[in-house]
Design a protein around this motif. Structure first.
Motif, short mmCIF file in Angstrom:
data_model
loop_
_atom_site.label_atom_id
_atom_site.label_comp_id
_atom_site.label_asym_id
_atom_site.label_seq_id
_atom_site.Cartn_x
_atom_site.Cartn_y
_atom_site.Cartn_z
N THR A 121 -50.60 -16.40 -12.75
CA THR A 121 -51.43 -17.60 -12.60
C THR A 121 -51.82 -17.80 -11.15
O THR A 121 -52.97 -18.16 -10.84
CB THR A 121 -50.66 -18.83 -13.11
N GLY A 122 -50.89 -17.56 -10.24
CA GLY A 122 -51.21 -17.63 -8.82
C GLY A 122 -52.25 -16.59 -8.43
O GLY A 122 -53.14 -16.87 -7.60
N LEU A 123 -52.15 -15.39 -9.02
CA LEU A 123 -53.15 -14.36 -8.76
C LEU A 123 -54.53 -14.80 -9.22
O LEU A 123 -55.54 -14.57 -8.54
CB LEU A 123 -52.74 -13.06 -9.45
N MET A 124 -54.59 -15.43 -10.39
CA MET A 124 -55.86 -15.95 -10.91
C MET A 124 -56.43 -17.00 -9.96
O MET A 124 -57.64 -16.98 -9.65
CB MET A 124 -55.64 -16.56 -12.29
N ALA A 125 -55.58 -17.91 -9.48
CA ALA A 125 -56.05 -18.94 -8.55
C ALA A 125 -56.57 -18.31 -7.27
O ALA A 125 -57.61 -18.73 -6.73
CB ALA A 125 -54.91 -19.91 -8.24
N PHE A 126 -55.89 -17.28 -6.77
CA PHE A 126 -56.35 -16.59 -5.56
C PHE A 126 -57.73 -15.97 -5.79
O PHE A 126 -58.62 -16.06 -4.92
CB PHE A 126 -55.35 -15.51 -5.16
N CYS A 127 -57.93 -15.33 -6.94
CA CYS A 127 -59.22 -14.69 -7.23
C CYS A 127 -60.34 -15.72 -7.29
O CYS A 127 -61.45 -15.48 -6.79
CB CYS A 127 -59.13 -13.91 -8.54
N PHE A 128 -60.06 -16.88 -7.89
CA PHE A 128 -61.10 -17.91 -7.96
C PHE A 128 -61.40 -18.49 -6.58
O PHE A 128 -62.55 -18.78 -6.26
CB PHE A 128 -60.68 -19.01 -8.94
N ILE A 129 -60.38 -18.68 -5.77
CA ILE A 129 -60.61 -19.18 -4.40
C ILE A 129 -61.41 -18.16 -3.60
O ILE A 129 -62.34 -18.52 -2.86
CB ILE A 129 -59.25 -19.49 -3.72
N TYR A 130 -61.08 -16.89 -3.76
CA TYR A 130 -61.83 -15.84 -3.06
C TYR A 130 -63.28 -15.82 -3.54
O TYR A 130 -64.21 -15.64 -2.74
CB TYR A 130 -61.16 -14.50 -3.34
N LEU A 131 -63.50 -16.02 -4.83
CA LEU A 131 -64.86 -16.05 -5.36
C LEU A 131 -65.66 -17.21 -4.77
O LEU A 131 -66.81 -17.05 -4.37
CB LEU A 131 -64.82 -16.15 -6.89
N ASP A 167 -67.11 -11.79 -17.06
CA ASP A 167 -66.90 -13.24 -17.09
C ASP A 167 -67.26 -13.83 -18.45
O ASP A 167 -66.46 -14.56 -19.06
CB ASP A 167 -67.71 -13.90 -15.97
N ILE A 168 -68.45 -13.53 -18.95
CA ILE A 168 -68.85 -14.07 -20.25
C ILE A 168 -68.11 -13.36 -21.38
O ILE A 168 -67.80 -13.96 -22.42
CB ILE A 168 -70.37 -13.95 -20.44
N THR A 169 -67.78 -12.08 -21.18
CA THR A 169 -66.95 -11.36 -22.17
C THR A 169 -65.61 -12.07 -22.33
O THR A 169 -65.14 -12.31 -23.46
CB THR A 169 -66.72 -9.91 -21.71
N ASN A 170 -64.98 -12.42 -21.23
CA ASN A 170 -63.68 -13.10 -21.28
C ASN A 170 -63.83 -14.50 -21.87
O ASN A 170 -62.94 -14.97 -22.60
CB ASN A 170 -63.09 -13.20 -19.88
N ALA A 182 -55.99 -21.47 -25.06
CA ALA A 182 -57.04 -20.45 -25.01
C ALA A 182 -58.38 -21.05 -24.57
O ALA A 182 -59.11 -20.44 -23.78
CB ALA A 182 -57.19 -19.78 -26.39
N VAL A 183 -58.69 -22.25 -25.05
CA VAL A 183 -59.95 -22.90 -24.65
C VAL A 183 -59.90 -23.25 -23.16
O VAL A 183 -60.91 -23.17 -22.46
CB VAL A 183 -60.21 -24.14 -25.51
N MET A 184 -58.72 -23.63 -22.66
CA MET A 184 -58.59 -23.89 -21.22
C MET A 184 -58.87 -22.63 -20.42
O MET A 184 -59.55 -22.68 -19.37
CB MET A 184 -57.18 -24.42 -20.92
N CYS A 185 -58.38 -21.48 -20.88
CA CYS A 185 -58.66 -20.21 -20.20
C CYS A 185 -60.15 -19.89 -20.29
O CYS A 185 -60.75 -19.42 -19.30
CB CYS A 185 -57.84 -19.09 -20.82
N ALA A 186 -60.74 -20.13 -21.45
CA ALA A 186 -62.16 -19.79 -21.65
C ALA A 186 -63.05 -20.62 -20.74
O ALA A 186 -64.02 -20.10 -20.17
CB ALA A 186 -62.54 -20.02 -23.11
N GLY A 187 -62.74 -21.90 -20.59
CA GLY A 187 -63.61 -22.77 -19.81
C GLY A 187 -63.69 -22.42 -18.34
O GLY A 187 -64.66 -22.80 -17.66
N LEU A 194 -56.65 -10.63 -15.88
CA LEU A 194 -55.19 -10.50 -16.01
C LEU A 194 -54.50 -11.82 -15.71
O LEU A 194 -53.53 -12.21 -16.38
CB LEU A 194 -54.70 -9.40 -15.08
N GLY A 195 -55.02 -12.55 -14.73
CA GLY A 195 -54.43 -13.83 -14.38
C GLY A 195 -54.55 -14.86 -15.48
O GLY A 195 -53.66 -15.71 -15.64
N THR A 196 -55.63 -14.80 -16.26
CA THR A 196 -55.76 -15.77 -17.36
C THR A 196 -54.70 -15.53 -18.43
O THR A 196 -54.25 -16.48 -19.08
CB THR A 196 -57.16 -15.70 -18.00
N PHE A 197 -54.28 -14.28 -18.62
CA PHE A 197 -53.18 -14.02 -19.55
C PHE A 197 -51.90 -14.65 -19.04
O PHE A 197 -51.10 -15.19 -19.82
CB PHE A 197 -53.00 -12.52 -19.75
N GLY A 198 -51.67 -14.57 -17.73
CA GLY A 198 -50.50 -15.24 -17.16
C GLY A 198 -50.58 -16.74 -17.32
O GLY A 198 -49.57 -17.39 -17.64
#
Length: 497
Positions: free
Chosen positions: A65-75, A94-97, A137-142, A433-437
């Motif tokens: 989850t921290g990795l996911m947050a880092f990727c979004f901050i970097y984006l 992005d839309i695939t996920n 899952a909807v939280m991850c999708a959004g 991968l971070g969204t799975f976490g």
């Protein structure tokens, strides 16, 4: 016939007459468990310390989850260009996920709402976890469409709120339909899930020692006391929410499919997408439910509540929806051929026969069509290793399906000079991968603090809950006094080790 023979014949006559006897249904709770056993076993998961495996799963989930947050901050700090999409592949991972996670969330509402309205009692052991899975899952999708817009802090412009810039939404766009469909689905699913939790939160409140936990359970149980009026209002509200949720099961993924079907892009412009997407969402959702609930059943000793009957029924639904998806795959090629549109036909030839990403199509077809065919054979539906293997294949196959529809279609657009092969960047991969976490972290916290199975609903399927049952009032078989050893949520053999 002599009187003695007549008497002898009468003594050996069957005790019933008329229509043939109906075979007893397979019990939904094994070993004739009692009310107290069910309460203690399910509440024990929340009340006791979690097993070591919970921590082994939770710590990596937090790190991902921290990795996911880092990727979004970097984006945000760098720009959306850190994702791999470039023209003509403007939509990619992005839309695939996004579509993948929305599909995962479909099984929860179907199990809770549609199976409730059709009075399928086997849903009671899995509906709570499936509803939680839907919300997470909807939280991850959004996350993906929110960050895909580039300026995530401006995403509130998607809502029809008056603003100083006189910007108004284009209600003719299916992308805006998506916003309303997904937000409505999340809101109704969250309310539906919370409503079902209220009686069980009251049970935990009454079992807790005074403290913060008891206070929190008391607040969220809304003063529930189990009175007849409480149950009457609860059942009425649950029925209304189930009726309200049922159209959402069909509408949400249909609206998601409109993102593609209303365009004029070859490979997307087809009327088969709405039922195709809905069947695929239910297909992938049930696979994820089994992927989560089979390990939960074994770790926490819930095999008497999540029985082979439950797994068998869900495997049959996976087989049915997988067959529908396979039919849709075949019909796509037929429609492309029958339409006599050379661009449409060429798109599918490139997608499945000789394009640069045919490997993804073969993975999709093999995982989603061939793997579930094992469930025609009953012993495979009752072998947990086979069930888990098929469900893992389906989970992967449904992601490949969305990738094939989105990325590989855009790789070969109408202008050959703009063709390119899509390649995901490290930000794409680590974000996914971070969204799975993130998903697993939320689910593990749900296991830790909330009842994973609806206590009241499972008790309702016990034989002693039926007033017309011949053994009504018979005391259930107890495994042992659950208060006699510390790990009440673990089978006694495991606790003794």
């Amino acid at each position: 016939m002599s009187a003695e023979a007549a008497t002898h014949s009468h003594d050996h006559a069957p005790a019933y007459s008329g229509a043939p006897r109906i075979l007893d249904r397979e019990p939904l709770v094994l070993n004739n468990r009692s009310y107290s056993w069910i309460t203690n076993r399910i509440c024990g998961i929340v009340e006791n310390k979690q097993p070591l495996l919970w921590w082994i799963l939770f710590v990596p989930s937090v790190l991902l989850t921290g990795l996911m947050a880092f990727c979004f901050i970097y984006l945000i700090s760098t720009g959306v260009g850190v994702w791999g999409q470039k023209q003509p592949v403007a939509w990619a991972w992005d839309i695939t996920n996004f579509v993948f996670w929305i599909g995962i969330g479909h099984a929860g509402t179907l199990i809770s709402a549609i199976l409730f309205l059709t009075r399928q009692k086997w849903r009671t052991s899995v509906n709570r976890a499936a509803e939680a899975m839907t919300i997470f899952a909807v939280m991850c999708a959004g996350l993906f469409p929110a960050f895909h817009v580039g300026r995530v802090w401006m995403v509130w412009f998607l809502a029809p709120i008056p603003n100083a810039n006189a910007i108004w939404q284009n209600f003719k766009s299916p992308l805006l339909w998506d916003v309303f469909a997904v937000s409505t689905y999340f809101s109704v699913s969250a309310v539906f899930w919370f409503l079902g939790l209220v009686p069980d939160l009251a049970t935990l409140r009454d079992r807790c020692k005074p403290g913060l936990r008891k206070t929190m359970y008391g607040i969220f149980s809304l003063g529930w006391r189990g009175a007849n009026r409480h149950w009457s209002h609860y059942e009425t509200a649950y029925m209304l929410l189930a009726a309200l949720s049922t159209p959402l099961v069909l509408s949400v993924h249909s609206v998601v499919s409109f993102d593609f079907a209303t365009s004029i892009v070859p490979g997307w412009h087809t009327t088969i997408f709405p039922p195709y997407f809905v069947a695929g969402a239910i297909f992938g959702g049930f696979a994820m439910v089994l992927t989560l609930m089979i390990p939960v059943s074994k770790i926490y000793g819930l095999s008497d509540l999540i029985t082979p009957k439950h797994i068998d029924n869900m495997a049959k639904i996976i087989l049915l929806t997988g067959t529908i998806v396979g039919y849709a795959y075949s019909m796509e090629f037929f429609v492309a051929y029958y339409s006599a549109n050379p661009f449409e036909l060429q798109t599918f030839m490139l997608r499945g026969l000789y394009g640069p990403s045919t490997w993804a199509y073969y993975f999709m077809f093999g995982f989603n069509v061939f793997a579930p065919q094992l469930f025609w054979y009953r012993p495979f539906r009752h072998n947990l290793w086979v069930v888990m293997l098929v469900c893992m294949c389906v989970n992967a196959g449904m992601w490949f399906e969305r990738y094939v529809i989105i990325a590989t279609t855009l790789e070969r657009h109408l202008i050959p000079g703009s063709w390119r092969t899509y390649e995901a960047t490290w930000v794409d991969k680590y974000t996914f991968l971070g969204t799975f976490g993130f998903f697993m972290m939320l689910f593990l916290l749900f296991l830790r603090f909330l009842p994973v199975i609806a206590i009241g609903e499972v008790k309702g399927v016990l034989p002693q809950s039926n007033a017309h049952n011949h053994d009504h009032g018979k005391e259930g078989v107890q495994e042992e006094d659950l208060m006699a050893y510390p790990d009440r949520h673990v089978p006694r053999e495991a606790a003794a080790v």
